[in-house]
Design an enzyme around this catalytic site. Sequence first.
Site, mmCIF file in Angstrom:
data_model
loop_
_atom_site.group_PDB
_atom_site.id
_atom_site.type_symbol
_atom_site.label_atom_id
_atom_site.label_comp_id
_atom_site.label_asym_id
_atom_site.label_seq_id
_atom_site.Cartn_x
_atom_site.Cartn_y
_atom_site.Cartn_z
ATOM 1 N N ARG A 8 -8.840 0.020 4.438
ATOM 2 C CA ARG A 8 -7.859 0.963 3.897
ATOM 3 C C ARG A 8 -6.542 0.255 3.593
ATOM 4 O O ARG A 8 -5.798 0.696 2.726
ATOM 5 C CB ARG A 8 -7.588 2.078 4.905
ATOM 6 C CG ARG A 8 -8.741 3.022 5.088
ATOM 7 C CD ARG A 8 -8.337 4.168 5.966
ATOM 8 N NE ARG A 8 -7.122 4.796 5.437
ATOM 9 C CZ ARG A 8 -6.409 5.702 6.077
ATOM 10 N NH1 ARG A 8 -6.783 6.095 7.261
ATOM 11 N NH2 ARG A 8 -5.330 6.223 5.537
ATOM 12 N N CYS B 152 -3.965 13.115 12.942
ATOM 13 C CA CYS B 152 -4.760 11.904 12.731
ATOM 14 C C CYS B 152 -4.736 11.127 14.026
ATOM 15 O O CYS B 152 -4.127 11.553 15.005
ATOM 16 C CB CYS B 152 -4.232 11.084 11.564
ATOM 17 S SG CYS B 152 -2.684 10.293 11.942
ATOM 18 N N ARG C 218 1.384 14.560 13.422
ATOM 19 C CA ARG C 218 1.919 14.323 12.078
ATOM 20 C C ARG C 218 2.000 15.569 11.199
ATOM 21 O O ARG C 218 1.296 15.672 10.179
ATOM 22 C CB ARG C 218 1.100 13.234 11.381
ATOM 23 C CG ARG C 218 1.234 11.900 12.064
ATOM 24 C CD ARG C 218 0.470 10.820 11.378
ATOM 25 N NE ARG C 218 1.183 10.229 10.273
ATOM 26 C CZ ARG C 218 0.744 9.153 9.616
ATOM 27 N NH1 ARG C 218 -0.384 8.593 9.953
ATOM 28 N NH2 ARG C 218 1.423 8.657 8.619
ATOM 29 N N LYS D 133 0.836 -1.200 0.000
ATOM 30 C CA LYS D 133 0.000 0.000 0.000
ATOM 31 C C LYS D 133 0.872 1.253 0.000
ATOM 32 O O LYS D 133 0.689 2.162 -0.808
ATOM 33 C CB LYS D 133 -0.908 0.002 1.235
ATOM 34 C CG LYS D 133 -1.603 1.322 1.483
ATOM 35 C CD LYS D 133 -2.470 1.293 2.727
ATOM 36 C CE LYS D 133 -1.756 1.570 4.014
ATOM 37 N NZ LYS D 133 -1.511 2.975 4.340
ATOM 38 N N ASN D 134 1.833 1.303 0.933
ATOM 39 C CA ASN D 134 2.596 2.541 1.071
ATOM 40 C C ASN D 134 3.543 2.796 -0.094
ATOM 41 O O ASN D 134 3.924 3.940 -0.332
ATOM 42 C CB ASN D 134 3.371 2.548 2.398
ATOM 43 C CG ASN D 134 2.442 2.772 3.578
ATOM 44 O OD1 ASN D 134 1.260 3.074 3.392
ATOM 45 N ND2 ASN D 134 2.956 2.628 4.787
ATOM 46 N N ASP E 176 4.530 0.358 12.083
ATOM 47 C CA ASP E 176 3.301 -0.209 11.516
ATOM 48 C C ASP E 176 3.092 -1.679 11.901
ATOM 49 O O ASP E 176 2.071 -2.274 11.547
ATOM 50 C CB ASP E 176 3.299 -0.074 9.985
ATOM 51 C CG ASP E 176 3.051 1.365 9.551
ATOM 52 O OD1 ASP E 176 2.719 2.203 10.401
ATOM 53 O OD2 ASP E 176 3.183 1.646 8.339
HETATM 54 C C1 UD1 Z 1 4.745 6.737 6.539
HETATM 55 C C2 UD1 Z 1 3.782 5.599 6.341
HETATM 56 C C3 UD1 Z 1 3.214 5.125 7.684
HETATM 57 C C4 UD1 Z 1 4.344 4.799 8.646
HETATM 58 C C5 UD1 Z 1 5.317 5.961 8.754
HETATM 59 C C6 UD1 Z 1 6.541 5.650 9.591
HETATM 60 C C7 UD1 Z 1 2.843 6.003 4.143
HETATM 61 C C8 UD1 Z 1 1.654 6.387 3.347
HETATM 62 N N1 UD1 Z 1 2.696 6.022 5.476
HETATM 63 O O1 UD1 Z 1 4.007 7.833 7.078
HETATM 64 O O2 UD1 Z 1 2.417 3.972 7.448
HETATM 65 O O3 UD1 Z 1 3.805 4.548 9.936
HETATM 66 O O4 UD1 Z 1 5.792 6.335 7.435
HETATM 67 O O5 UD1 Z 1 7.189 4.526 9.090
HETATM 68 O O6 UD1 Z 1 3.877 5.645 3.608
HETATM 69 N N2 UD1 Z 1 7.286 14.364 10.955
HETATM 70 C C9 UD1 Z 1 7.428 15.696 11.280
HETATM 71 N N3 UD1 Z 1 7.411 16.609 10.261
HETATM 72 C C10 UD1 Z 1 7.291 16.249 8.953
HETATM 73 C C11 UD1 Z 1 7.145 14.883 8.635
HETATM 74 C C12 UD1 Z 1 7.148 13.957 9.657
HETATM 75 O O7 UD1 Z 1 7.554 16.064 12.444
HETATM 76 O O8 UD1 Z 1 7.277 17.135 8.076
HETATM 77 C C13 UD1 Z 1 7.270 13.340 12.039
HETATM 78 C C14 UD1 Z 1 5.931 12.614 12.135
HETATM 79 O O9 UD1 Z 1 5.010 13.335 12.927
HETATM 80 C C15 UD1 Z 1 6.348 11.304 12.778
HETATM 81 C C16 UD1 Z 1 7.750 11.049 12.178
HETATM 82 O O10 UD1 Z 1 8.182 12.318 11.697
HETATM 83 O O11 UD1 Z 1 6.459 11.459 14.173
HETATM 84 C C17 UD1 Z 1 7.780 10.060 11.034
HETATM 85 O O12 UD1 Z 1 6.798 10.409 10.077
HETATM 86 P P1 UD1 Z 1 6.935 10.031 8.537
HETATM 87 O O13 UD1 Z 1 8.085 9.094 8.348
HETATM 88 O O14 UD1 Z 1 6.939 11.276 7.740
HETATM 89 O O15 UD1 Z 1 5.587 9.235 8.297
HETATM 90 P P2 UD1 Z 1 4.609 9.310 7.059
HETATM 91 O O16 UD1 Z 1 5.384 9.508 5.804
HETATM 92 O O17 UD1 Z 1 3.479 10.232 7.363
#
Ligand code: UD1
Length: 434
Positions: free
Chosen positions: A408, A125, A130, A22-23, A316
Amino acid sequence: MDKIRILGGTPLKGVITIGGAKNAALTLMPACLLTDGTLSLSNLPHLVDITTMANLLAQHGVEMSLDGNSPEGGHTGRVLELTARDITNTTAPYDLVRRMRASVLVLGPLLARCGQARVSLPGGCAIGTRPVDLHLKALEQMGAKIELAEGYIDAKVPGGRLKGAHVIFPMVTVGGTENVLMAATLAEGETIISNAAQEPEITDLAQCLVAMGAKIEGIGTPTLRVTGVDRLHGARYSVVPDRIETGTYAVAAAITRGQVELVGTRRDLMTSVEKVLVEAGVEISDTERGMLVKADSAELVGVDIMTEPFPGFPTDMQAQLMALMATASGASMMTETIFENRFMHVPELNRMGARINVHGSSAIVRGVKQLSGAPVMATDLRASVSLVLAGLAAKGETIVNRVYHLDRGYERVEEKLAACGARIERIKDNDPAE
Ligand code: UD1
């Protein structure tokens, strides 16, 4: 809303086919915005999130055609052709983004191809706040002017083309790395991404971009070097198997003390999960078509884990492993370092007889002899599936409410489990009051 009803206690035995990730699909699909050629994606999973991304891309002007079901039935092996000949709209509206945070992955490609984008801010969320600040800072470094107004990210590139930059992420972000990587392929000059995420989904994206004509070095490492090109072209690409679906069904075999062959997946994608399962007493071996997960004669013991970016233990898989640890002998300490609010399954698991205490970002799980069925509900995808797993092991009936979350991320979850002997069914509920 649909519910899932489970009568627990049957050891699973059989074969489960794992679908495309999915991701990975959620970042490969928006990559189509980078070219006017056709991006053809095979091994696409059939999930609500994929439909949401398809709807988002369609309203940007992407033409799509879907083809092919697998000979065994279901949707494994579906091919989606995406052609962004003309991007007719550069706004990603609130109504679609609020349904799925990964919608923000259109931002980098739209900016790179059109020099402008207006994307609704995803907001928080169930599992935490996030933010997307790191995505935005990096794109600003590449020359984008970004304003936040009326709940939208308003981004423009003066001069029309992003410029290469040295982006150093202060923390590992999967989505941030994906957005910058896609944007950098069409930027002027070289972009270096330091402290890049190394998840297999990032590698999948990078390999697909290379197939589309991008110049990327350091794939699979924390330093990605991208030399921008003037244009990308279409490509054919097969989505990597879903390592989280693989891990989830491995836990299903383990928690029921059963034996399941997982086919269509790759063991090397889930080394950290395998290590923990093996330490707990699960046997895992290669088969001709995939891997065998065996726990039918196992006495499982508690293992400590800490979630970390890849190659560490994935956040995850935390909820699913917690359900397993709830049935192992001894204690297990589980520490969540990625998201601040990812223990919402704990009170529900406790209602099923688990003994779990949360202390800040850690949970202490004391294994019990037998979980018991109960009506339960969760507010995110992985928490929901952890309740299904607990239900498979529990004595009596478990009803998992709000199946919407499961749909989902898990394709035909009840069919796949039922085929291995689980007593599980979906109860359709058309009551609009719910
Ligand atoms: C992706 C995955 C999700 C997985 C996560 C971590 C997808 C669609 N989703 O989510 O299933 O749980 O990686 O492996 O691929 N953060 C910030 N600022 C930012 C971006 C992130 O503070 O601009 C923080 C987030 O709040 C979180 C951490 O960084 O605490 C990691 O987030 P991130 O790796 O970006 O997760 P996603 O890409 O949203």
